[in-house]
Design a protein around this motif. Sequence first.
Motif, mmCIF file in Angstrom:
data_model
loop_
_atom_site.group_PDB
_atom_site.id
_atom_site.type_symbol
_atom_site.label_atom_id
_atom_site.label_comp_id
_atom_site.label_asym_id
_atom_site.label_seq_id
_atom_site.Cartn_x
_atom_site.Cartn_y
_atom_site.Cartn_z
ATOM 1 N N LYS A 101 0.842 -1.202 0.000
ATOM 2 C CA LYS A 101 0.000 0.000 0.000
ATOM 3 C C LYS A 101 0.878 1.253 0.000
ATOM 4 C CE LYS A 101 -3.914 1.915 2.592
ATOM 5 N NZ LYS A 101 -4.743 1.742 3.781
ATOM 6 N N GLN A 102 1.934 1.235 0.814
ATOM 7 C CA GLN A 102 2.833 2.382 0.884
ATOM 8 C C GLN A 102 3.567 2.585 -0.438
ATOM 9 O OE1 GLN A 102 5.240 1.538 4.322
ATOM 10 N NE2 GLN A 102 3.805 2.506 5.736
ATOM 11 N N LYS A 103 3.968 1.465 -1.090
ATOM 12 C CA LYS A 103 4.618 1.579 -2.397
ATOM 13 C C LYS A 103 3.680 2.222 -3.400
ATOM 14 C CE LYS A 103 7.942 -2.238 -2.440
ATOM 15 N NZ LYS A 103 8.242 -3.534 -3.055
ATOM 16 N N ASP A 104 2.419 1.763 -3.392
ATOM 17 C CA ASP A 104 1.421 2.326 -4.310
ATOM 18 C C ASP A 104 1.219 3.812 -4.038
ATOM 19 O OD1 ASP A 104 1.128 -0.162 -5.435
ATOM 20 O OD2 ASP A 104 -0.747 -0.636 -4.377
ATOM 21 N N GLN A 105 1.147 4.181 -2.759
ATOM 22 C CA GLN A 105 0.972 5.586 -2.392
ATOM 23 C C GLN A 105 2.186 6.408 -2.820
ATOM 24 O OE1 GLN A 105 0.217 5.287 1.812
ATOM 25 N NE2 GLN A 105 -1.999 5.085 1.551
ATOM 26 N N SER A 106 3.370 5.844 -2.670
ATOM 27 C CA SER A 106 4.593 6.539 -3.053
ATOM 28 C C SER A 106 4.631 6.748 -4.561
ATOM 29 C CB SER A 106 5.811 5.730 -2.605
ATOM 30 O OG SER A 106 7.005 6.356 -3.012
ATOM 31 N N LYS A 107 4.253 5.719 -5.315
ATOM 32 C CA LYS A 107 4.215 5.841 -6.776
ATOM 33 C C LYS A 107 3.213 6.914 -7.189
ATOM 34 C CE LYS A 107 5.596 1.154 -8.059
ATOM 35 N NZ LYS A 107 5.149 -0.108 -8.662
ATOM 36 N N THR A 108 2.052 6.900 -6.552
ATOM 37 C CA THR A 108 1.018 7.900 -6.860
ATOM 38 C C THR A 108 1.530 9.303 -6.552
ATOM 39 O OG1 THR A 108 -0.709 6.290 -6.350
ATOM 40 C CG2 THR A 108 -1.362 8.598 -6.357
#
Length: 142
Positions: A101-108
């Motif tokens: 989830k954090q990776k996805d948020q970071s990418k976003t």
Amino acid sequence: MKFEYASKSQEYDASGAAYATKVVLKNRYGAYVPVFLPVDKIDLSNTELLSEALEVIYQENFPQRAETEKFNELDKKIKEYEALSKKATETITKMEEQMTKQKDQSKTAQLTLINVISKLYEKEILTDEDMAKTSIVETEEN
């Protein structure tokens, strides 16, 4: 029948070598029960000798029951370890989900920032010089 510690002594064979530790247990009715333990047990405390002697009596008189109790104890420990293992697995799964989830948020966040910078560049609010200064790639000037 409740036993108490009465005494201890070493037993010797014909050659004079110690071959056993003799622990005498007694009960409140005047019965005395000798129990023989290995020679090296002589240095144990009276409480430890009592415990060891009671275990010998228990094993000799109730072998099946003692074995069943040991298996029950092992089964209990196995169940405790399985519960701990399950909890650890669940925790790891939650951590992995959180990291994803954090990776996805970071990418976003990165994509959003790039889009904002691109729009500012398109509208000529940011110049080539500004872009060079904010670049993470080192230039000759830096």
